[in-house]
Design an enzyme around this catalytic site. Structure first.
Site, PDB file in Angstrom:
ATOM      1  N   HIS A 192      -7.824  14.880  34.462  1.00  0.00           N
ATOM      2  CA  HIS A 192      -8.989  15.779  34.482  1.00  0.00           C
ATOM      3  C   HIS A 192      -8.576  17.189  34.053  1.00  0.00           C
ATOM      4  O   HIS A 192      -9.317  17.865  33.345  1.00  0.00           O
ATOM      5  CB  HIS A 192      -9.591  15.855  35.892  1.00  0.00           C
ATOM      6  CG  HIS A 192     -10.165  14.564  36.378  1.00  0.00           C
ATOM      7  ND1 HIS A 192      -9.636  13.858  37.430  1.00  0.00           N
ATOM      8  CD2 HIS A 192     -11.221  13.840  35.940  1.00  0.00           C
ATOM      9  CE1 HIS A 192     -10.355  12.771  37.637  1.00  0.00           C
ATOM     10  NE2 HIS A 192     -11.315  12.729  36.746  1.00  0.00           N
ATOM     11  N   LEU A 218      -9.562  14.670  41.654  1.00  0.00           N
ATOM     12  CA  LEU A 218      -9.098  15.191  40.363  1.00  0.00           C
ATOM     13  C   LEU A 218      -7.582  15.102  40.224  1.00  0.00           C
ATOM     14  O   LEU A 218      -6.837  15.243  41.193  1.00  0.00           O
ATOM     15  CB  LEU A 218      -9.571  16.639  40.205  1.00  0.00           C
ATOM     16  CG  LEU A 218     -11.098  16.815  40.295  1.00  0.00           C
ATOM     17  CD1 LEU A 218     -11.474  18.288  40.167  1.00  0.00           C
ATOM     18  CD2 LEU A 218     -11.829  15.994  39.231  1.00  0.00           C
TER      19      LEU A 218
END
Ligand code: PAF
Length: 282
Positions: free
Chosen positions: A37, A33
């Site tokens: 994100h 991530l």
């Protein structure tokens, strides 16, 4: 944050939230991530009551085992990242949980999947569509969030949702960029600092294309100029540069006033394949 590895307990908790009239937001990811994100999670947290992030490296959307094997996997870091953002639920199933037996269902998207990513990654969009459809069925979100960086993916998912009357709202969130202009991507983790600097030229190439379109250059000369621009760097290996209609994904032969197009690029920097795009309207 609650972490679920199994489908049934996840469904129980979400059924409970739904029966309390809470709005559910889903952010499907493959992990590793980053701030792209984070922008999706934050948006979901602002617009819904319960945010579910799914983290699953979906084997059936990879047509290249090396790409699948080298895809960054950073679960512990991702959990901290999501906790800091205040995400409510992480769904992190195993391959066995998602595909207890090999799936036989395949999706076809006609012309939409013949170009760009589809042309270079056979079966990719069928694999994406199947896992996204499964996630939509399991989570039953009111809203689902995707990034514009994977524009072809978004348009194809949108088509699937319409064709199948799936009852949810899709959100396409803008691309998040590094200061250099490089689009943030999980794959950037595999680039050295020098390669990151080189990769920023992909965005510069898109900007050049956009500027030339704004100056009324025709599509073929824009493509030529962009290709010439990128040829300065022998360590950038472009796979495609296309200018497409943002709804149909069909290649555009000339610009029409008021019609949105997307300038889309894919290139290898070393062994890392990157994509990027800009949406442009005259
Ligand atoms: O964009 C991605 O990360 C993946 O394609 C998705 C949507 C999570 C499906 O595996």
């Amino acid at each position: 944050m609650k972490v679920f590895h199994k489908i049934n307990p996840l469904k129980d908790v979400l059924n409970h939230h739904r029966s309390n009239s809470l709005k559910i937001g889903l952010v499907p990811t493959m992990g590793a991530l980053h701030k792209g994100h984070a922008s999706l999670i934050n948006r979901s947290m602002n617009e819904t009551d319960v945010t579910v992030c799914s983290l699953f490296v979906n084997p059936i959307q990879f047509n290249n085992t090396r790409d699948l094997d080298t895809y960054p996997r950073t679960l512990e870091k991702d959990i901290h990242f999501l906790e800091k953002l205040g995400c409510h639920i992480l769904f992190n199933p195993s391959v066995q949980e998602m595909y207890p037996y090999p799936p036989v269902v395949e999706f076809g998207f006609g012309e939409m999947e013949k170009s760009m990513e589809g042309a270079f990654r056979e079966g990719h969009f069928s694999g994406v569509a199947l896992v996204v459809a499964k996630l939509f069925n399991l989570v039953k979100p009111h809203k689902a969030y995707f990034g514009q960086k994977d524009l072809q993916q978004f348009v194809i998912v949108e088509k699937m949702v319409k064709d199948m009357n799936i009852d949810l709202e899709l959100v396409c969130a803008p691309i998040i960029r590094e200061e250099s202009g490089l689009a943030v991507s999980s794959r950037n983790q595999r680039l050295s600092e020098a390669q990151k600097a080189l990769a920023a030229n992909l965005y510069k190439a898109l900007q050049l294309g956009q500027q030339l379109l704004a100056e009324n250059h025709d599509i073929s000369s824009v493509k030529r100029e962009v290709s010439n621009f990128l040829s300065q760097w022998q360590d950038i290996c472009p796979e495609y540069f296309e200018i497409v209609n943002t709804c149909t994904l069909k290649t555009v032969d000339y610009m029409e006033d008021g019609k949105e197009v997307a300038l889309c690029i894919a290139a290898y920097i070393g062994s890392v394949r990157l994509i990027d795009n800009i949406i442009f309207k005259k």
